[in-house]
Design an enzyme around this catalytic site. Structure first.
Site, PDB file in Angstrom:
ATOM      1  N   CYS A 118       0.815  -1.225   0.000  1.00 58.04           N
ATOM      2  CA  CYS A 118       0.000   0.000   0.000  1.00 58.04           C
ATOM      3  C   CYS A 118       0.848   1.275   0.000  1.00 58.04           C
ATOM      4  O   CYS A 118       0.331   2.366  -0.228  1.00 58.04           O
ATOM      5  CB  CYS A 118      -0.961  -0.003   1.178  1.00 58.04           C
ATOM      6  SG  CYS A 118      -2.104  -1.394   1.110  1.00 58.04           S
ATOM      7  N   HIS A 242      -3.305   7.129   2.210  1.00 60.42           N
ATOM      8  CA  HIS A 242      -3.744   5.805   1.766  1.00 60.42           C
ATOM      9  C   HIS A 242      -5.096   5.502   2.402  1.00 60.42           C
ATOM     10  O   HIS A 242      -5.299   5.723   3.595  1.00 60.42           O
ATOM     11  CB  HIS A 242      -2.698   4.762   2.187  1.00 60.42           C
ATOM     12  CG  HIS A 242      -3.181   3.367   2.004  1.00 60.42           C
ATOM     13  ND1 HIS A 242      -3.741   2.929   0.825  1.00 60.42           N
ATOM     14  CD2 HIS A 242      -3.225   2.303   2.859  1.00 60.42           C
ATOM     15  CE1 HIS A 242      -4.090   1.663   0.955  1.00 60.42           C
ATOM     16  NE2 HIS A 242      -3.791   1.269   2.175  1.00 60.42           N
ATOM     17  N   ASN A 272     -10.268  -0.315   0.119  1.00 57.55           N
ATOM     18  CA  ASN A 272      -8.809  -0.165   0.080  1.00 57.55           C
ATOM     19  C   ASN A 272      -8.300  -0.816  -1.205  1.00 57.55           C
ATOM     20  O   ASN A 272      -8.366  -2.037  -1.351  1.00 57.55           O
ATOM     21  CB  ASN A 272      -8.219  -0.846   1.328  1.00 57.55           C
ATOM     22  CG  ASN A 272      -6.701  -0.808   1.357  1.00 57.55           C
ATOM     23  OD1 ASN A 272      -6.053  -0.499   0.371  1.00 57.55           O
ATOM     24  ND2 ASN A 272      -6.134  -1.154   2.496  1.00 57.55           N
TER      25      ASN A 272
END
Ligand code: COA
Length: 316
Positions: A118, A242, A272
């Site tokens: 990520c 993020h 996500n």
């Protein structure tokens, strides 16, 4: 920044994103998993995500986002002199996803993948900015793309509710006179097993550990970067974190006394999307005119590794 106005200025001149068309809502998930829309939305902020068809690969998502970004930068694939794809769900072990993107776009540029989960997009942006500053490259296509649906255990409610598929891209160009870009990258000494996936999945995760890491590292990296560059909140048009969990961002924002509207959030819609989450959010923020040319944005990534990275950059 390394200096306010730098002869080696680097700016983002085009942004783009793509998500697949197949929508998966919390209610859809609750039909086959012991979970609920209420639990997922209250604990994470996620209401829905998009999932790619089996035949759609990460490179396909990446090409769509890249085409969008190139169009907005008014560049053609032949103008691109380097392609970097941040992904942890590559189509193949080799060739790299970036090589497939290059071929599908019709480019002859060198191309490589970067794996930092990520944090991948911020890592890719940082390296690409430095390559531009060195004078080696001028027009770099930086993509974050992931298809986590192929490494999910759809029976594991701890992870299945969190992730979605997608891709985001930016065109990064040298622009003398623009602000220089600046980044800090880092990682924890331990924690590699906190969030982990074999190459073909499935993902396993210690959610609470990741949550605590996210809050602590977001606060720490924002404090560090603002301190080093002597940036005030007024200097920053938008912080794009993020998109892991809205509560992670709320906790960090609260600790730093930063209003939530300084952060761009779209986790509600996409979940996500790992390496794609920051460039998707950036492209949406541009599309919604939350940010425009000349604005300074702060991009903050964190995740498996445990890795983190923060990038300060100007929109061109
Ligand atoms: N639906 C319903 N209940 C669930 C559930 C789900 N999808 N997942 C877990 N639960 C249950 C647990 O079994 C537990 O039940 P119990 O109290 O009876 O034991 C309860 O909900 C609380 O679980 P817990 O894990 O403590 O919840 P949490 O508040 O920590 O939230 C996460 C879980 C995963 C949402 C949260 O830890 C998180 O977001 N962590 C970070 C994950 C992340 O961002 N990963 C990617 C980083 S890049």
């Amino acid at each position: 920044m390394q200096s306010a106005l730098n002869p080696n200025g680097v700016t983002i001149t085009g942004t783009g994103f793509y998500v697949p068309t197949s929508l998966l809502t919390n209610l859809d998930l609750a039909a086959s998993l012991d979970t609920s829309d209420e639990w997922i939305s209250q604990r994470t902020g996620i209401r829905q995500r998009y999932i790619a068809e089996t035949s759609t690969e990460t490179s396909d998502l990446a090409v769509m986002a890249a085409t969008d970004a190139l169009h907005r930068a008014q560049l053609s694939p032949e103008d691109v002199d380097l392609i970097v794809v941040a992904t942890s769900t590559p189509d193949y072990a080799f060739p790299s996803t970036a090589m497939l993107v290059k071929q599908k776009l019709g480019s002859r540029a060198p191309a490589f993948d970067l794996s930092a989960a990520c944090s991948g997009f911020v890592y890719a942006l940082s390296i690409s900015s430095d390559l531009i500053k060195s004078g080696a490259y001028h027009n770099v296509l930086v993509i974050g793309a992931d298809k986590f649906s192929k490494i999910m255990d759809w029976q594991d409610r701890n992870t299945a509710v969190l992730f979605g598929d997608g891709a985001g891209a930016v065109v990064l160009q040298s622009r003398p006179g623009a602000s220089s870009s600046f980044s800090l990258l880092g990682s924890e000494e331990r924690g590699a097993d906190t969030l982990i996936s074999p190459v073909t999945g499935p993902i396993t995760m210690h959610g609470r550990e990741v949550f605590k890491f996210g809050v602590r590292i977001l606060e720490s990296m924002l404090t560090k970067v603002m301190g080093e560059l002597e940036l005030s909140l007024e200097d920053i048009a938008l912080i794009i974190p993020h998109q892991a969990n809205v509560r992670i961002i709320e906790h960090a924002a609260d600790k730093m006394n930063i209003p939530m509207d300084k952060f761009f959030m779209n986790i509600e819609t996409y979940g996500n999307t790992s390496a794609a989450s920051i460039p998707i959010a950036l492209a949406e923020a541009v599309e919604q005119q939350r940010i425009q040319a000349g604005d300074i944005v702060v991009l903050a990534g964190f995740g498996a590794g445990l890795a983190w990275g923060v990038q300060v950059i100007q929109l061109g």
